[in-house]
Design an enzyme around this catalytic site. Structure first.
Site, PDB file in Angstrom:
ATOM      1  N   CYS A 115       0.816  -1.220   0.000  1.00 43.70           N
ATOM      2  CA  CYS A 115       0.000   0.000   0.000  1.00 43.70           C
ATOM      3  C   CYS A 115       0.850   1.272   0.000  1.00 43.70           C
ATOM      4  CB  CYS A 115      -0.927  -0.005   1.213  1.00 43.70           C
ATOM      5  SG  CYS A 115      -1.882  -1.512   1.306  1.00 43.70           S
ATOM      6  N   HIS A 262      -4.137   6.556   1.726  1.00 44.69           N
ATOM      7  CA  HIS A 262      -4.403   5.228   1.158  1.00 44.69           C
ATOM      8  C   HIS A 262      -5.792   4.781   1.608  1.00 44.69           C
ATOM      9  CE1 HIS A 262      -4.283   1.075   0.238  1.00 44.69           C
ATOM     10  NE2 HIS A 262      -4.161   0.698   1.491  1.00 44.69           N
ATOM     11  N   ASN A 292      -9.997  -1.433  -1.684  1.00 40.23           N
ATOM     12  CA  ASN A 292      -8.578  -1.165  -1.460  1.00 40.23           C
ATOM     13  C   ASN A 292      -7.796  -1.620  -2.697  1.00 40.23           C
ATOM     14  OD1 ASN A 292      -5.904  -1.191  -0.675  1.00 40.23           O
ATOM     15  ND2 ASN A 292      -6.250  -2.223   1.283  1.00 40.23           N
TER      16      ASN A 292
HETATM   17  O1  UT7 Z   1      -4.251  -1.954   2.988  1.00 40.88           O
HETATM   18  C1  UT7 Z   1      -3.433  -2.576   3.913  1.00 40.88           C
HETATM   19  C2  UT7 Z   1      -3.818  -2.304   5.289  1.00 40.88           C
HETATM   20  N1  UT7 Z   1      -5.009  -3.021   5.632  1.00 40.88           N
HETATM   21  C3  UT7 Z   1      -5.748  -2.574   6.623  1.00 40.88           C
HETATM   22  O2  UT7 Z   1      -5.441  -1.543   7.148  1.00 40.88           O
HETATM   23  C4  UT7 Z   1      -6.923  -3.384   7.051  1.00 40.88           C
HETATM   24  C5  UT7 Z   1      -7.091  -3.240   8.539  1.00 40.88           C
HETATM   25  N2  UT7 Z   1      -8.168  -4.037   9.105  1.00 40.88           N
HETATM   26  C6  UT7 Z   1      -9.481  -3.818   8.821  1.00 40.88           C
HETATM   27  O3  UT7 Z   1      -9.818  -2.981   7.999  1.00 40.88           O
HETATM   28  C7  UT7 Z   1     -10.509  -4.587   9.598  1.00 40.88           C
HETATM   29  O4  UT7 Z   1      -9.875  -5.293  10.633  1.00 40.88           O
HETATM   30  C8  UT7 Z   1     -11.340  -5.559   8.725  1.00 40.88           C
HETATM   31  C9  UT7 Z   1     -12.311  -4.783   7.856  1.00 40.88           C
HETATM   32  C10 UT7 Z   1     -10.463  -6.410   7.872  1.00 40.88           C
HETATM   33  C11 UT7 Z   1     -12.183  -6.483   9.614  1.00 40.88           C
HETATM   34  O5  UT7 Z   1     -13.024  -5.723  10.441  1.00 40.88           O
HETATM   35  P1  UT7 Z   1     -13.085  -5.995  12.010  1.00 40.88           P
HETATM   36  O6  UT7 Z   1     -14.069  -5.062  12.547  1.00 40.88           O
HETATM   37  O7  UT7 Z   1     -11.689  -5.934  12.554  1.00 40.88           O
HETATM   38  O8  UT7 Z   1     -13.696  -7.446  12.064  1.00 40.88           O
HETATM   39  P2  UT7 Z   1     -13.064  -8.773  12.682  1.00 40.88           P
HETATM   40  O9  UT7 Z   1     -11.902  -9.209  11.884  1.00 40.88           O
HETATM   41  O10 UT7 Z   1     -12.866  -8.589  14.139  1.00 40.88           O
HETATM   42  O11 UT7 Z   1     -14.246  -9.768  12.470  1.00 40.88           O
HETATM   43  C12 UT7 Z   1     -15.460  -9.627  13.186  1.00 40.88           C
HETATM   44  C13 UT7 Z   1     -16.372 -10.761  12.768  1.00 40.88           C
HETATM   45  C14 UT7 Z   1     -15.703 -12.129  12.846  1.00 40.88           C
HETATM   46  O12 UT7 Z   1     -16.681 -13.032  13.252  1.00 40.88           O
HETATM   47  P3  UT7 Z   1     -16.735 -13.517  14.789  1.00 40.88           P
HETATM   48  O13 UT7 Z   1     -15.399 -14.128  15.067  1.00 40.88           O
HETATM   49  O14 UT7 Z   1     -16.995 -12.283  15.583  1.00 40.88           O
HETATM   50  O15 UT7 Z   1     -17.859 -14.487  14.784  1.00 40.88           O
HETATM   51  C15 UT7 Z   1     -15.336 -12.416  11.414  1.00 40.88           C
HETATM   52  O16 UT7 Z   1     -15.277 -13.777  11.129  1.00 40.88           O
HETATM   53  O17 UT7 Z   1     -16.750 -10.573  11.386  1.00 40.88           O
HETATM   54  C16 UT7 Z   1     -16.447 -11.762  10.658  1.00 40.88           C
HETATM   55  N3  UT7 Z   1     -16.096 -11.391   9.286  1.00 40.88           N
HETATM   56  C17 UT7 Z   1     -17.022 -11.181   8.337  1.00 40.88           C
HETATM   57  N4  UT7 Z   1     -18.348 -11.256   8.351  1.00 40.88           N
HETATM   58  C18 UT7 Z   1     -18.998 -10.969   7.211  1.00 40.88           C
HETATM   59  C19 UT7 Z   1     -14.863 -11.174   8.765  1.00 40.88           C
HETATM   60  N5  UT7 Z   1     -14.970 -10.831   7.470  1.00 40.88           N
HETATM   61  C20 UT7 Z   1     -16.289 -10.836   7.175  1.00 40.88           C
HETATM   62  C21 UT7 Z   1     -17.020 -10.560   6.011  1.00 40.88           C
HETATM   63  N6  UT7 Z   1     -18.369 -10.636   6.069  1.00 40.88           N
HETATM   64  N7  UT7 Z   1     -16.443 -10.200   4.861  1.00 40.88           N
END
Ligand code: UT7
Length: 335
Positions: A115, A262, A292
């Site tokens: 990125c 970004h 992204n």
């Molecule tokens: O460009 C490079 C840099 N990248 C970044 O900066 C990305 C940084 N991270 C993020 O943007 C966020 O962490 C994400 C958008 C990737 C994820 O969001 P989050 O609020 O941190 O969610 P999480 O990973 O804690 O997941 C919460 C729940 C989980 O379920 P449980 O364990 O609570 O039952 C995941 O399995 O959401 C679930 N989950 C989804 N549900 C529906 C993860 N991905 C999805 C999805 N759709 N696509």
């Protein structure tokens, strides 16, 4: 001419025509439009529909940047291509692009810094121009993610985020001490490489890619991310490097007219803006439409901000990035 600074002379962008809405992904995996919008701000992204490489989109973006700069491909004397998703493993996308554009036998190389790749490329071109090694530099960020994503429920955390696209700038020297790139700031820390990475194909393995790399619970052949961990580092490093760029020039947040960050997650950019006490009207966000696009996100956003009049003469503009590596970077410029 004494070169005091480098200026952006032209900007271009290219995205595939195919729009993939959140609901389209919800038909392929267990996700929902609501989850994706709430957690990321993404409504849709673009995916290629026919065989298209990062340099195919990069070529279209580069040609627009050259046209808007009034520069011909023959005038270009440096090509830098930032990508983590090259058309082929090697040779570089920059080399492939010189053939597509018909440039002279000029230096051309890739930057593989995820990125932050575009700002790393911009900083390299800026240094070469100020050193008198180039007069017309083309810096491209181009990515094709869609062919490398796991678009099943297993890969949903990453699969819903990435999109395809390219952006490009043409840079040249200026003797105007008040305009152009004021400074660039580049950082990397490999301690957390495994928090966001794509392990296979890996040259340390024999063979480099195995059938199981695309199989199992957590396959190495698809990008893997510890989302929360990456998020926490992003919201720390972004403000740090933005402030670093302002401090280096004796400027403050209040002086900043526009931040073009970004596009990894709308919540990250909102968090950063709030922490810096920067009005959200001064932050360019277009992740809702493209997802992204890693190295392409900043030049695409810059292109849009110029097109809709948000970037104007004399404005203080900061480009900032954070991503896999970890790497983070900023470029401060007076437009
Ligand atoms: O460009 C490079 C840099 N990248 C970044 O900066 C990305 C940084 N991270 C993020 O943007 C966020 O962490 C994400 C958008 C990737 C994820 O969001 P989050 O609020 O941190 O969610 P999480 O990973 O804690 O997941 C919460 C729940 C989980 O379920 P449980 O364990 O609570 O039952 C995941 O399995 O959401 C679930 N989950 C989804 N549900 C529906 C993860 N991905 C999805 C999805 N759709 N696509």
């Amino acid at each position: 001419m004494s070169v005091s600074r480098t200026r952006i002379l032209g900007v271009g962008r290219a995205v595939p025509e195919r729009v993939v809405a959140n609901d389209d992904l919800a038909q392929r995996m267990d996700t929902s439009d609501e989850w994706i919008q709430q957690r990321t701000g993404i409504r849709q992204r673009r995916h290629i529909s026919t065989s298209t490489g990062a340099t195919d989109l990069g070529k279209i973006a580069a040609e627009e940047a050259l046209r808007s700069a009034g520069v011909s491909a023959q005038d270009v004397d440096l090509v830098i291509f930032a990508t983590l998703s090259p058309d082929i493993d090697w040779p570089s996308c920059a080399c492939l692009l010189t053939q597509k554009l018909g440039t002279r036998n000029i230096p051309a190389f890739d930057v593989k810094n995820q990125c932050s790749g575009f700002i790393y490329g911009l900083a390299s071109a800026d240094a070469m121009i100020r050193a008198g090694r180039a007069r017309r530099a083309l810096v491209v960020g181009g990515e094709i993610h869609s062919t490398g994503l796991d678009l099943t429920t297993r890969g949903r955390e990453v699969g819903v985020i990435f999109g395809d696209g390219a952006g490009a700038v043409v840079l040249g020297p200026t003797d105007d001490p008040d305009r152009g790139i004021l400074s660039t700031h580049l950082h990397a820390d490999g301690n957390h490489a495994e928090k966001l990475w794509l392990e296979a194909a890996a040259s340390r393995n024999r063979p480099r890619i195995k059938p199981e790399d695309l199989d199992g619970d957590d396959p190495a052949g698809f990008p893997r991310m510890s989302g929360k961990f990456v998020f926490k580092h992003a919201v720390t490093r972004f403000p740090e490097v933005i402030k670093e760029s302002l401090d280096a020039n004796g400027l403050a947040i209040a002086d900043l007219d526009l931040l073009i960050p970004h596009q990894a997650n709308l919540r990250i950019n909102q968090f950063v803006a709030a922490g810096l006490e920067l009005d959200e009207s001064k932050v360019v966000n277009n992740i809702d439409r493209y997802g992204n696009t890693t190295a392409a996100s900043i030049p695409i956003a810059l292109h849009e901000a110029i097109a809709d009049g948000r970037v104007a003469a004399d404005m203080l503009v900061c480009l900032a990035a954070f991503g896999a590596g970890f790497t983070w970077a900023a470029a401060l410029m007076r437009w």
